[in-house]
Design a protein around this motif. Sequence first.
Motif, PDB file in Angstrom:
ATOM      1  N   SER A   1       0.856  -1.116  -0.325  1.00 35.80           N
ATOM      2  CA  SER A   1       0.662  -0.064  -0.110  1.00 35.80           C
ATOM      3  C   SER A   1       1.322   0.551   0.242  1.00 35.80           C
ATOM      4  O   SER A   1       1.982   0.962   0.574  1.00 35.80           O
ATOM      5  N   GLY A   2       0.005   2.341  -0.454  1.00 37.16           N
ATOM      6  CA  GLY A   2       1.214   3.353  -0.661  1.00 37.16           C
ATOM      7  C   GLY A   2       1.335   3.935   0.668  1.00 37.16           C
ATOM      8  O   GLY A   2       2.663   4.825   1.095  1.00 37.16           O
ATOM      9  N   GLY A   3       0.355   3.858   1.921  1.00 37.82           N
ATOM     10  CA  GLY A   3       0.363   4.716   3.315  1.00 37.82           C
ATOM     11  C   GLY A   3       2.050   3.316   3.463  1.00 37.82           C
ATOM     12  O   GLY A   3       2.292   4.273   4.570  1.00 37.82           O
ATOM     13  N   ALA A   4       2.328   2.565   2.982  1.00 42.29           N
ATOM     14  CA  ALA A   4       3.317   2.092   4.272  1.00 42.29           C
ATOM     15  C   ALA A   4       4.714   2.880   3.148  1.00 42.29           C
ATOM     16  O   ALA A   4       5.701   2.692   3.654  1.00 42.29           O
ATOM     17  N   CYS A   5       4.436   3.446   2.878  1.00 39.73           N
ATOM     18  CA  CYS A   5       5.574   4.059   1.816  1.00 39.73           C
ATOM     19  C   CYS A   5       6.148   5.353   2.550  1.00 39.73           C
ATOM     20  O   CYS A   5       5.610   5.732   3.434  1.00 39.73           O
ATOM     21  N   PRO A   6       7.525   5.802   2.672  1.00 42.37           N
ATOM     22  CA  PRO A   6       7.799   7.244   3.468  1.00 42.37           C
ATOM     23  C   PRO A   6       7.523   8.383   2.868  1.00 42.37           C
ATOM     24  O   PRO A   6       7.397   8.564   1.960  1.00 42.37           O
ATOM     25  N   GLN A   7       7.132   8.642   4.041  1.00 44.43           N
ATOM     26  CA  GLN A   7       6.953  10.136   2.932  1.00 44.43           C
ATOM     27  C   GLN A   7       7.401  11.887   4.140  1.00 44.43           C
ATOM     28  O   GLN A   7       7.857  11.779   4.950  1.00 44.43           O
ATOM     29  N   GLY A   8       7.877  12.420   2.691  1.00 44.17           N
ATOM     30  CA  GLY A   8       8.254  13.868   3.256  1.00 44.17           C
ATOM     31  C   GLY A   8       9.095  14.526   2.157  1.00 44.17           C
ATOM     32  O   GLY A   8       8.649  14.429   1.050  1.00 44.17           O
ATOM     33  N   PRO A   9       9.754  15.253   1.949  1.00 45.12           N
ATOM     34  CA  PRO A   9      10.268  16.175   0.613  1.00 45.12           C
ATOM     35  C   PRO A   9      11.162  15.864   0.260  1.00 45.12           C
ATOM     36  O   PRO A   9      12.276  14.612   0.193  1.00 45.12           O
ATOM     37  N   GLY A  10      10.223  15.212  -1.816  1.00 45.24           N
ATOM     38  CA  GLY A  10      10.898  14.024  -2.533  1.00 45.24           C
ATOM     39  C   GLY A  10      11.232  12.884  -2.093  1.00 45.24           C
ATOM     40  O   GLY A  10      11.521  12.320  -3.333  1.00 45.24           O
ATOM     41  N   GLN A  11      10.225  12.716  -1.582  1.00 47.45           N
ATOM     42  CA  GLN A  11       9.442  11.822  -1.564  1.00 47.45           C
ATOM     43  C   GLN A  11       8.067  11.011  -1.878  1.00 47.45           C
ATOM     44  O   GLN A  11       6.981  11.853  -0.724  1.00 47.45           O
ATOM     45  N   ASN A  12       7.705  10.379  -2.166  1.00 53.68           N
ATOM     46  CA  ASN A  12       5.779  10.524  -1.983  1.00 53.68           C
ATOM     47  C   ASN A  12       6.170   8.870  -2.833  1.00 53.68           C
ATOM     48  O   ASN A  12       6.861   7.142  -3.146  1.00 53.68           O
ATOM     49  N   SER A  13       5.062   7.577  -3.850  1.00 54.95           N
ATOM     50  CA  SER A  13       4.761   7.051  -4.046  1.00 54.95           C
ATOM     51  C   SER A  13       3.449   6.606  -5.666  1.00 54.95           C
ATOM     52  O   SER A  13       2.809   7.528  -5.595  1.00 54.95           O
TER      53      SER A  13
END
Length: 280
Positions: free
Chosen positions: A162-174
């Motif tokens: 799931s996309g929610g399991a990916c790191p989120q921050g500046p320059g990060q997404n899924s």
Amino acid sequence: MSSASGGADLGRGEGTEEQRQRGIWILVAAALAFAVLVLPQVVEGDDRTSFAGSALPDGAAPRLPTSPGGLPSNGPTALPSASLPGYGSGGGGGGGRPAETRAPASPTVAPDPTDEAYRAVSPGDCLAVYDTGDGQYNSRMPVQVACGAGNAFMWVSAVRSSGGACPQGPGQNSMSYTSRGRTTALCLTRKFAVGYCLLAEQTGSGQQARMNAGLMTVVDCDAKRVPARYNRILHITGVYKAPAGASSANCARVQGDRTYYWSWLVNDGRTLLCTMVYQG
């Protein structure tokens, strides 16, 4: 006269005896020929057709053949007629050939090229994918490219369910795709390169100016129009290992540089991204 007649009778008698003996020898020869030429062929044929039975050990009961799948049979009627064509044929009182049994056919599932493309991606791969600024990526397919290619805009840091399991921050997404109830999410980290441009929204001016950058976007530096949510094009001037206390002051490219820089800490704070408003 009688003497001559007697001699003639004797001759005929001897001739008759010789003919009888010759006939006997002909019969014997014919019998031998039959035994030598005909009888071995009949025995050979009998042996060939009854070989399975004659090969059984003394006192052993014959066993029925097994089914093609290796499962032992409980009797002729337990096997499909296609496996044993001699069994189950019509006859008096016993009924006809048993009905053939077939395994249910597996449903044919149409291939999903998009799902296959997502599942083919591994951590460490690079993709020619970017945010267009309109709230979507330029491609719904995760197009893989060499990480040294000019269009390697994203680096895949992980693959999740799931996309929610990916790191989120500046320059990060899924980016993710769901097919037949199964989701494949690709965790993306933006690969920044000097000379490229990205979209941003500026609010205020002077000392009150604020810049919100679409760090996952890519845009032609000379684009005449930009998506409605943005009003600036930023030019990447530097991508550096972030020093302690990094700020825009670390973006100067020459001594006494008076360029107005906008900067962000990306890559979990390890990289300093330096930009300026594109001047053409």
